[in-house]
Design an enzyme around this catalytic site. Structure first.
Site, PDB file in Angstrom:
ATOM      1  N   ASP A   1       4.588  -6.110   9.664  1.00  0.00           N
ATOM      2  CA  ASP A   1       5.516  -5.694  10.571  1.00  0.00           C
ATOM      3  C   ASP A   1       5.634  -6.584  11.974  1.00  0.00           C
ATOM      4  O   ASP A   1       6.592  -7.070  12.390  1.00  0.00           O
ATOM      5  CB  ASP A   1       5.537  -4.407  11.228  1.00  0.00           C
TER       6      ASP A   1
ATOM      7  N   ARG B   1       0.787  -1.072  -0.013  1.00  0.00           N
ATOM      8  CA  ARG B   1       0.073  -0.025  -0.053  1.00  0.00           C
ATOM      9  C   ARG B   1       0.873   1.361   0.060  1.00  0.00           C
ATOM     10  O   ARG B   1       1.904   1.269   0.779  1.00  0.00           O
ATOM     11  CB  ARG B   1      -0.596   0.035   1.327  1.00  0.00           C
TER      12      ARG B   1
ATOM     13  N   ASP C   1       0.257  -3.164  12.292  1.00  0.00           N
ATOM     14  CA  ASP C   1       0.584  -3.512  11.089  1.00  0.00           C
ATOM     15  C   ASP C   1       1.057  -5.050  10.867  1.00  0.00           C
ATOM     16  O   ASP C   1       2.075  -5.447  11.514  1.00  0.00           O
ATOM     17  CB  ASP C   1       1.819  -2.537  10.649  1.00  0.00           C
TER      18      ASP C   1
ATOM     19  N   THR D   1      -1.329   7.489  -0.641  1.00  0.00           N
ATOM     20  CA  THR D   1      -2.557   7.310  -1.318  1.00  0.00           C
ATOM     21  C   THR D   1      -3.366   6.147  -0.796  1.00  0.00           C
ATOM     22  O   THR D   1      -4.774   5.963  -0.914  1.00  0.00           O
ATOM     23  CB  THR D   1      -2.443   7.211  -2.857  1.00  0.00           C
TER      24      THR D   1
HETATM   25  C1  PRP Z   1      -1.132  -4.509   4.448  1.00  0.00           C
HETATM   26  C2  PRP Z   1      -1.939  -5.778   4.310  1.00  0.00           C
HETATM   27  C3  PRP Z   1      -2.635  -5.839   3.180  1.00  0.00           C
HETATM   28  C4  PRP Z   1      -2.902  -4.262   2.893  1.00  0.00           C
HETATM   29  C5  PRP Z   1      -4.329  -4.171   3.355  1.00  0.00           C
HETATM   30  O1  PRP Z   1      -0.064  -4.790   3.522  1.00  0.00           O
HETATM   31  O2  PRP Z   1      -1.235  -7.131   4.577  1.00  0.00           O
HETATM   32  O3  PRP Z   1      -2.122  -6.229   2.082  1.00  0.00           O
HETATM   33  O4  PRP Z   1      -2.263  -3.762   3.753  1.00  0.00           O
HETATM   34  O5  PRP Z   1      -4.898  -2.697   3.193  1.00  0.00           O
HETATM   35  P1  PRP Z   1      -5.860  -2.302   2.070  1.00  0.00           P
HETATM   36  O6  PRP Z   1      -7.095  -3.126   2.469  1.00  0.00           O
HETATM   37  O7  PRP Z   1      -6.152  -0.923   2.482  1.00  0.00           O
HETATM   38  O8  PRP Z   1      -5.119  -2.377   0.638  1.00  0.00           O
HETATM   39  P2  PRP Z   1       0.873  -3.622   3.510  1.00  0.00           P
HETATM   40  O9  PRP Z   1       0.426  -2.861   2.251  1.00  0.00           O
HETATM   41  O10 PRP Z   1       1.365  -2.946   4.586  1.00  0.00           O
HETATM   42  O11 PRP Z   1       2.187  -4.449   2.831  1.00  0.00           O
HETATM   43  P3  PRP Z   1       3.266  -5.524   3.682  1.00  0.00           P
HETATM   44  O12 PRP Z   1       2.274  -6.871   3.791  1.00  0.00           O
HETATM   45  O13 PRP Z   1       4.366  -5.584   2.666  1.00  0.00           O
HETATM   46  O14 PRP Z   1       3.626  -4.850   4.976  1.00  0.00           O
HETATM   47  N1  URA Z   2      -2.612  -3.178   6.919  1.00  0.00           N
HETATM   48  C1  URA Z   2      -2.263  -3.732   8.276  1.00  0.00           C
HETATM   49  O1  URA Z   2      -1.336  -4.408   8.401  1.00  0.00           O
HETATM   50  N2  URA Z   2      -2.834  -3.093   9.285  1.00  0.00           N
HETATM   51  C2  URA Z   2      -3.913  -2.556   9.049  1.00  0.00           C
HETATM   52  O2  URA Z   2      -4.801  -2.220  10.163  1.00  0.00           O
HETATM   53  C3  URA Z   2      -4.320  -2.144   8.015  1.00  0.00           C
HETATM   54  C4  URA Z   2      -3.819  -2.425   6.761  1.00  0.00           C
END
Ligand code: PRP
Ligand code: URA
Length: 286
Positions: A280, A181, A277, A185
């Site tokens: 993380d 994400r 997160d 944005t």
């Molecule tokens: C997180 C999560 C989803 C996304 C959800 O990933 O694991 O993929 O956010 O958010 P959305 O419904 O608003 O799209 P992130 O973008 O943090 O990536 P990562 O798993 O690499 O940390």
């Molecule tokens: N992605 C995450 O990992 N946590 C949230 O709460 C939303 C998006």
């Protein structure tokens, strides 16, 4: 001679479990009485029927299911969403949300919850009858129809759900969708895609612990459909109403399974109360 109502067949083992549940609630009824009883979210229907002594003709319904005892719920506000409310799932979800839960335990919990959710999400897979030779004679059994189930984790956090599900379905194939994400944005940025080439013939489980704005899920489903995927289920741990709605609008054919439907998103797109997160916390980055 056994007659069953509504054409739903239960195995002997399921019947024993049903009787156990009735005894557990101290409501074991006289065998010849019809009973309709609501216990929590489960509705038990005991139909009086001509039967074998060992067969009590019990039929269980809950939510969309008619074949298992786990508490699942559908809500009219979100026709595409099934909440898996099994007590073990809820217990583990509470540990997962706790900010004090360390990375090692967090990872184990995601793995265990994913496995329990997959048990529910696989309950609608279709079966073909097969014949096997037992050491004594031929028996009729069943096997899951079609090609191998394919798990598709959305990188990174979806990776945490793969191993638990593979313990349940060891022959499943694993594809990958790479998305993150954009922090400003909140829209998904696509960086990797690989699934088996015969996508049209497979059942897909798209995996991501978090369904927040829904942008990542919509994008991942769109990529999967472009690759030919048609039977797609989305498994997540925590869903926000915004994400369930957005995914349902863009892809109404995709069923969403979640362990929790949370209240809302904050201004940074994090789910409240959520668990933070997920990536993380799984991988110890911050
Ligand atoms: C997180 C999560 C989803 C996304 C959800 O990933 O694991 O993929 O956010 O958010 P959305 O419904 O608003 O799209 P992130 O973008 O943090 O990536 P990562 O798993 O690499 O940390
Ligand atoms: N992605 C995450 O990992 N946590 C949230 O709460 C939303 C998006």
């Amino acid at each position: 001679m056994t007659s069953r109502p509504f054409g739903v067949g239960l195995t002997l083992e399921d019947d024993r479990q049903a009787l156990f549940i009735l005894r557990h609630h101290r409501r074991f009824p006289p065998a010849s009485h019809a009973l309709v009883e609501q216990i929590s979210e489960r509705i038990l229907i005991l139909a009086s029927a001509a039967r074998e002594p060992m067969d009590d003709g019990l039929v269980f319904f809950h939510g969309r299911e008619d074949s298992s005892f786990s508490a699942m719920a559908t809500t009219p506000a979100f026709a595409n969403l099934t909440l898996v409310r099994h007590p073990l799932v809820q217990h583990k979800m509470t540990l997962l949300r706790d900010r004090r839960t360390p990375t090692k335990i967090f990872k184990e919990l995601v793995d265990e919850i994913a496995m329990l959710m997959a048990y529910e999400a696989t309950s609608e897979l279709s079966l073909d009858p097969v014949t096997v030779e037992t050491p004594l004679e031929q028996a009729t059994g069943f096997q899951v129809s079609g090609k191998k189930l394919t798990l598709v984790p959305i990188l990174r956090a979806g990776l945490g759900m793969v191993e638990g599900i593979l313990r349940l379905v060891p022959s499943a194939r694993v594809g990958h969708v790479g998305l993150y994400r954009d922090h400003d944005t909140l829209e998904p940025v696509d960086y990797y895609f690989k699934v088996p080439s015969d996508a049209a013939e497979r059942d897909f489980f798209l995996l991501d612990p978090m369904l927040a704005t829904g942008g990542s899920a919509v994008s991942a489903v769109s990529s999967l459909k472009r690759a030919g995927g048609v039977r797609i289920r989305f498994l997540c741990l925590v869903a926000a109403p915004e994400g369930v709605r957005r995914l349902g609008k863009a892809h109404p054919d995709v069923s969403v399974y979640a362990a929790a439907l949370d209240r809302e998103l904050n201004s940074q797109g994090y789910i409240l109360p959520g668990l933070g997160d997920a990536g993380d916390r799984l991988f110890g980055t911050r």
